[in-house]
Design a protein around this motif. Structure first.
Motif, short mmCIF file in Angstrom:
data_model
loop_
_atom_site.label_atom_id
_atom_site.label_comp_id
_atom_site.label_asym_id
_atom_site.label_seq_id
_atom_site.Cartn_x
_atom_site.Cartn_y
_atom_site.Cartn_z
N SER A 24 0.83 -1.21 0.00
CA SER A 24 0.00 0.00 0.00
C SER A 24 0.86 1.25 0.00
CB SER A 24 -0.92 0.00 1.23
OG SER A 24 -1.75 -1.13 1.23
N LEU A 47 -6.63 0.24 -4.18
CA LEU A 47 -6.44 -0.54 -2.96
C LEU A 47 -7.74 -1.21 -2.52
CD1 LEU A 47 -4.13 1.85 -0.88
CD2 LEU A 47 -3.50 -0.32 -1.93
N LEU A 52 -6.64 -4.81 -1.21
CA LEU A 52 -7.17 -5.17 0.11
C LEU A 52 -7.97 -6.47 0.09
CD1 LEU A 52 -8.59 -2.65 2.71
CD2 LEU A 52 -9.57 -4.92 2.46
N THR A 113 -5.09 1.34 5.49
CA THR A 113 -5.26 1.97 4.18
C THR A 113 -5.58 3.45 4.30
OG1 THR A 113 -6.09 -0.13 3.29
CG2 THR A 113 -6.52 1.84 2.01
N TYR A 117 -3.20 6.54 3.19
CA TYR A 117 -3.74 7.45 2.18
C TYR A 117 -3.76 8.89 2.70
CZ TYR A 117 -6.97 9.23 -1.37
OH TYR A 117 -7.55 9.95 -2.39
#
Length: 251
Positions: A24, A47, A52, A113, A117
């Motif tokens: 990621s 993702l 994921l 995630t 991000y």
């Protein structure tokens, strides 16, 4: 709690979590991700739609097939069978631990995630998602933030179903090898039905629909909004989910 901790201690779980975090990080560090995946609106969507779900499935496959089998192989199963309703309670607790573990892993992957991000991905939660069908038709548009909510619900329910099925396979299998083999075949056939099956029922009433929320845009059996499609699929899978727990509880 004991069953959850026993699953969390598995080394393969932490290795896969570390690999997902690194993957990621590398993907979110790419500034021009559209050059590599031109059909993806943002790296966050990449993702959620591909990376994921793949790691969630791998973690369930690595940790859960041996859940019941290892007790039989270590002759712990006989000990619980000597107690009044002990085996039934232990089986139920183990299944509950398996499902809760999968939900915990799902939330951990989602939190990782979102944090990555937010920190390095130059977040733009208002980026609009436009799904293009095979006939070049544009399907419903909504922002990344809303898709994240849909994905969180889908992944949670999909992980619960997947873990319960794998738990039942482990409960019925005679050894770890057979449990891994049957689980592999189940995942393979579900994936092939979801990707290549011509009968729409096998293609869309499928556990991988929950693990790929993007697909809820273009279902042919159901032509409503993704949230309505998710609700209908949940109602379809709920009896199966109850049946799995009943199979564990009845002995």
């Amino acid at each position: 709690m004991y069953e959850i901790l026993d699953l969390i201690r598995k080394r393969s779980v932490w290795i896969l979590l570390a690999v997902y975090t690194l993957t990621s990080f590398l993907l979110l560090s790419l500034e021009n991700i559209q050059n590599y995946f031109p059909y993806v609106e943002s790296n966050m969507i990449l993702l959620l739609n591909i990376i994921l779900p793949a790691f969630l499935t791998l973690i369930c496959f690595a940790a859960l097939p041996s859940a019941y089998v290892q007790d039989r192989e270590q002759h712990i199963d006989e000990l619980s069978a000597t107690c009044l309703v002990g085996k039934k309670l232990r089986n139920t607790a183990k299944m509950a631990g398996i499902v809760l573990f999968s939900l915990l892993v799902t939330q951990l992957l989602l939190i990782t995630t979102v944090l990555l991000y937010t920190v390095i991905g130059h977040p733009n939660w208002s980026t609009e998602i436009v799904h293009v069908g095979w006939d070049l038709t544009l399907f419903p548009v909504w922002p990344v933030s809303r898709h994240l909510v849909l994905s969180a619900v889908c992944f949670s329910y999909g992980a619960a179903i997947l873990s319960a099925v794998i738990g039942l396979i482990s409960y019925k299998a005679s050894s770890t090898v057979s449990s891994l083999g049957i689980t592999s075949m189940f995942l393979l056939f579900e994936f092939l039905f979801h990707k290549f099956s011509f009968p729409a029922v096998l293609k869309e009433i499928n556990v991988f629909v929950f693990l790929q929320p993007y697909y809820l845009f273009v279902m042919t059996l159901l032509h409503w909004s993704p949230f309505i499609n998710l609700l209908v699929l949940t109602m379809v899978f709920s009896p199966l989910y109850i049946l799995l727990f009943w199979q564990i509880r009845r002995r």
